[in-house]
Design a protein around this motif. Structure first.
Motif, PDB file in Angstrom:
ATOM      1  N   LEU A 102      35.301  24.953   0.944  1.00  0.00           N
ATOM      2  CA  LEU A 102      35.531  24.468  -0.414  1.00  0.00           C
ATOM      3  C   LEU A 102      35.231  22.973  -0.452  1.00  0.00           C
ATOM      4  O   LEU A 102      35.862  22.199   0.275  1.00  0.00           O
ATOM      5  N   LEU A 103      34.251  22.572  -1.269  1.00  0.00           N
ATOM      6  CA  LEU A 103      33.945  21.150  -1.367  1.00  0.00           C
ATOM      7  C   LEU A 103      35.028  20.437  -2.165  1.00  0.00           C
ATOM      8  O   LEU A 103      35.319  20.810  -3.303  1.00  0.00           O
ATOM      9  N   ILE A 104      35.588  19.411  -1.551  1.00  0.00           N
ATOM     10  CA  ILE A 104      36.633  18.608  -2.197  1.00  0.00           C
ATOM     11  C   ILE A 104      36.032  17.368  -2.844  1.00  0.00           C
ATOM     12  O   ILE A 104      36.326  17.029  -3.991  1.00  0.00           O
ATOM     13  N   ASP A 105      35.161  16.678  -2.106  1.00  0.00           N
ATOM     14  CA  ASP A 105      34.510  15.479  -2.643  1.00  0.00           C
ATOM     15  C   ASP A 105      33.301  15.153  -1.780  1.00  0.00           C
ATOM     16  O   ASP A 105      33.211  15.582  -0.613  1.00  0.00           O
ATOM     17  N   ARG A 106      32.408  14.387  -2.351  1.00  0.00           N
ATOM     18  CA  ARG A 106      31.169  13.990  -1.669  1.00  0.00           C
ATOM     19  C   ARG A 106      30.795  12.640  -2.243  1.00  0.00           C
ATOM     20  O   ARG A 106      30.577  12.522  -3.457  1.00  0.00           O
ATOM     21  N   VAL A 107      30.702  11.614  -1.390  1.00  0.00           N
ATOM     22  CA  VAL A 107      30.487  10.248  -1.861  1.00  0.00           C
ATOM     23  C   VAL A 107      29.327   9.616  -1.103  1.00  0.00           C
ATOM     24  O   VAL A 107      29.325   9.592   0.142  1.00  0.00           O
ATOM     25  N   ASN A 108      28.332   9.133  -1.838  1.00  0.00           N
ATOM     26  CA  ASN A 108      27.216   8.375  -1.255  1.00  0.00           C
ATOM     27  C   ASN A 108      26.517   9.137  -0.133  1.00  0.00           C
ATOM     28  O   ASN A 108      26.067   8.548   0.852  1.00  0.00           O
ATOM     29  N   ALA A 109      26.409  10.434  -0.262  1.00  0.00           N
ATOM     30  CA  ALA A 109      25.888  11.250   0.842  1.00  0.00           C
ATOM     31  C   ALA A 109      24.634  11.999   0.438  1.00  0.00           C
ATOM     32  O   ALA A 109      24.527  12.523  -0.677  1.00  0.00           O
ATOM     33  N   THR A 110      23.690  12.055   1.363  1.00  0.00           N
ATOM     34  CA  THR A 110      22.558  12.954   1.259  1.00  0.00           C
ATOM     35  C   THR A 110      22.583  13.881   2.462  1.00  0.00           C
ATOM     36  O   THR A 110      23.128  13.529   3.510  1.00  0.00           O
ATOM     37  N   GLY A 111      21.997  15.059   2.332  1.00  0.00           N
ATOM     38  CA  GLY A 111      22.078  16.044   3.416  1.00  0.00           C
ATOM     39  C   GLY A 111      23.291  16.921   3.240  1.00  0.00           C
ATOM     40  O   GLY A 111      23.817  17.103   2.145  1.00  0.00           O
ATOM     41  N   GLY A 112      23.754  17.504   4.355  1.00  0.00           N
ATOM     42  CA  GLY A 112      24.912  18.390   4.295  1.00  0.00           C
ATOM     43  C   GLY A 112      24.583  19.738   3.698  1.00  0.00           C
ATOM     44  O   GLY A 112      25.382  20.302   2.940  1.00  0.00           O
ATOM     45  N   ALA A 133      29.376  39.287  10.605  1.00  0.00           N
ATOM     46  CA  ALA A 133      27.983  39.714  10.469  1.00  0.00           C
ATOM     47  C   ALA A 133      27.007  38.562  10.292  1.00  0.00           C
ATOM     48  O   ALA A 133      25.807  38.791  10.139  1.00  0.00           O
ATOM     49  N   THR A 134      27.504  37.313  10.296  1.00  0.00           N
ATOM     50  CA  THR A 134      26.634  36.161  10.040  1.00  0.00           C
ATOM     51  C   THR A 134      26.988  35.009  10.970  1.00  0.00           C
ATOM     52  O   THR A 134      28.020  35.021  11.652  1.00  0.00           O
ATOM     53  N   LEU A 135      26.112  34.004  10.978  1.00  0.00           N
ATOM     54  CA  LEU A 135      26.391  32.711  11.586  1.00  0.00           C
ATOM     55  C   LEU A 135      26.239  31.663  10.486  1.00  0.00           C
ATOM     56  O   LEU A 135      25.638  31.920   9.439  1.00  0.00           O
ATOM     57  N   HIS A 136      26.759  30.466  10.744  1.00  0.00           N
ATOM     58  CA  HIS A 136      26.652  29.422   9.735  1.00  0.00           C
ATOM     59  C   HIS A 136      26.546  28.054  10.391  1.00  0.00           C
ATOM     60  O   HIS A 136      26.921  27.872  11.552  1.00  0.00           O
ATOM     61  N   GLY A 137      26.028  27.105   9.637  1.00  0.00           N
ATOM     62  CA  GLY A 137      25.915  25.726  10.108  1.00  0.00           C
ATOM     63  C   GLY A 137      25.661  24.818   8.928  1.00  0.00           C
ATOM     64  O   GLY A 137      25.291  25.269   7.836  1.00  0.00           O
ATOM     65  N   VAL A 138      25.879  23.518   9.144  1.00  0.00           N
ATOM     66  CA  VAL A 138      25.689  22.507   8.090  1.00  0.00           C
ATOM     67  C   VAL A 138      24.854  21.376   8.664  1.00  0.00           C
ATOM     68  O   VAL A 138      25.135  20.875   9.767  1.00  0.00           O
ATOM     69  N   SER A 139      23.831  20.950   7.935  1.00  0.00           N
ATOM     70  CA  SER A 139      22.977  19.855   8.399  1.00  0.00           C
ATOM     71  C   SER A 139      23.711  18.518   8.295  1.00  0.00           C
ATOM     72  O   SER A 139      24.694  18.391   7.556  1.00  0.00           O
ATOM     73  N   PRO A 140      23.250  17.491   9.027  1.00  0.00           N
ATOM     74  CA  PRO A 140      23.923  16.184   9.007  1.00  0.00           C
ATOM     75  C   PRO A 140      23.886  15.526   7.630  1.00  0.00           C
ATOM     76  O   PRO A 140      23.022  15.836   6.793  1.00  0.00           O
ATOM     77  N   ILE A 141      24.828  14.626   7.401  1.00  0.00           N
ATOM     78  CA  ILE A 141      24.806  13.786   6.208  1.00  0.00           C
ATOM     79  C   ILE A 141      24.412  12.369   6.599  1.00  0.00           C
ATOM     80  O   ILE A 141      24.603  11.937   7.749  1.00  0.00           O
ATOM     81  N   HIS A 142      23.836  11.648   5.626  1.00  0.00           N
ATOM     82  CA  HIS A 142      23.444  10.248   5.787  1.00  0.00           C
ATOM     83  C   HIS A 142      23.825   9.504   4.506  1.00  0.00           C
ATOM     84  O   HIS A 142      23.936  10.107   3.433  1.00  0.00           O
ATOM     85  N   PRO A 143      24.000   8.182   4.592  1.00  0.00           N
ATOM     86  CA  PRO A 143      24.303   7.416   3.376  1.00  0.00           C
ATOM     87  C   PRO A 143      23.102   7.337   2.440  1.00  0.00           C
ATOM     88  O   PRO A 143      21.973   7.125   2.877  1.00  0.00           O
ATOM     89  N   LEU A 144      23.357   7.506   1.162  1.00  0.00           N
ATOM     90  CA  LEU A 144      22.331   7.235   0.156  1.00  0.00           C
ATOM     91  C   LEU A 144      22.101   5.737   0.034  1.00  0.00           C
ATOM     92  O   LEU A 144      20.974   5.263   0.034  1.00  0.00           O
ATOM     93  N   ASP A 145      23.183   4.989  -0.076  1.00  0.00           N
ATOM     94  CA  ASP A 145      23.157   3.526  -0.110  1.00  0.00           C
ATOM     95  C   ASP A 145      23.539   3.033   1.276  1.00  0.00           C
ATOM     96  O   ASP A 145      24.683   3.221   1.718  1.00  0.00           O
TER      97      ASP A 145
END
Length: 237
Positions: free
Chosen positions: A167-177, A207-219
């Motif tokens: 569940l996404l709670i918040d995301r600040v200044n991030a790209t990726g993920g 029945a599945t696998l999962h993963g999340v790509s890295p995040i980086h700062p937008l600014d």
């Protein structure tokens, strides 16, 4: 709650994954903007994850273990080490990881209770359980200039449970993920970037696998952060 739960059950049964948009989640949890803001404030009270730090990731978290009965009763279990089954998470095989417990205020959140009961209603499409072991993990991943934040430093993996949810709670200044759910042979079943608070991704961990790509700062002048609540369900006993 009935229609979003029905939609989630149908998607999990057919593809192994489901994305619920914020309006559907808000309907299930009975939250508005003010309630959500109060719930999100608990992410300011997380503690450093020393295990992720060993691989160079700045991650904060807490951990709680609860039990959900078929009737919807939620009981907290004694705080213990977090251990994942063999052949699930390759980075932490046979490692007892010790994290700070959920705060009393977090445990008492009506939003948390509503989410757990909703997930219990969804999970019955995967297994018929009299009670569920519920593991609750609030996470914050941070990335600064010249570094990346790894939501899943273990890479593509299973959690060794029945239902995994983010569940996404918040995301600040991030790209990726970008969150991706895979079939066992590596085929992508769904891929999405959780970018609006309240978005919920569910997948059948059996029945599945999962993963999340890295995040980086937008600014580059400011750190990036990604706050999520990972909740897993497995039949108790």
């Amino acid at each position: 709650m009935r229609q979003p739960v029905h939609d989630a059950r149908r998607a999990l049964a057919s593809t192994g994954a489901c994305l619920l948009e914020p309006p559907a989640v808000a309907q299930c949890l009975g939250v508005d903007e003010a309630v959500w803001g109060a719930f999100a404030a608990h992410w300011e009270e997380l503690a450093p994850d020393a295990y992720a730090a060993r691989s160079g990731t700045r991650r904060l978290r807490r951990y709680g273990h609860l039990c959900l009965s078929r009737e919807g009763t939620i009981d907290a279990k004694p705080h213990d080490a977090f251990v994942q089954p063999q052949e699930s998470n390759p980075l932490y095989v046979d490692v007892d990881r010790h994290f700070e417990p959920l705060t009393d205020a977090f445990m008492g959140e009506p939003v948390l209770a509503a989410l757990i009961r909703m997930l219990g209603q969804v999970a019955v499409c995967l297994e018929d359980a009299d009670a569920w072991d519920v593991k609750v993990h609030p996470f914050r991943v941070v990335a600064e200039t010249g570094s990346e934040g790894q939501p899943t430093p273990e890479g593509r993996h299973r959690d060794g449970v029945t239902l995994v949810t983010s569940l996404l709670i918040d995301r600040v200044n991030a790209t990726g993920g970008e969150s991706t759910v895979y079939a066992p042979d590596g085929t992508e079943l769904t891929s999405t970037t959780l970018d609006t608070p309240g978005t919920l991704l569910l997948n059948d961990d059996r029945a599945t696998l999962h993963g999340v790509s890295p995040i980086h700062p937008l600014d580059a002048a400011r750190p990036a952060r990604r706050d999520v609540l990972v909740t897993t369900l497995a039949p108790r006993g």
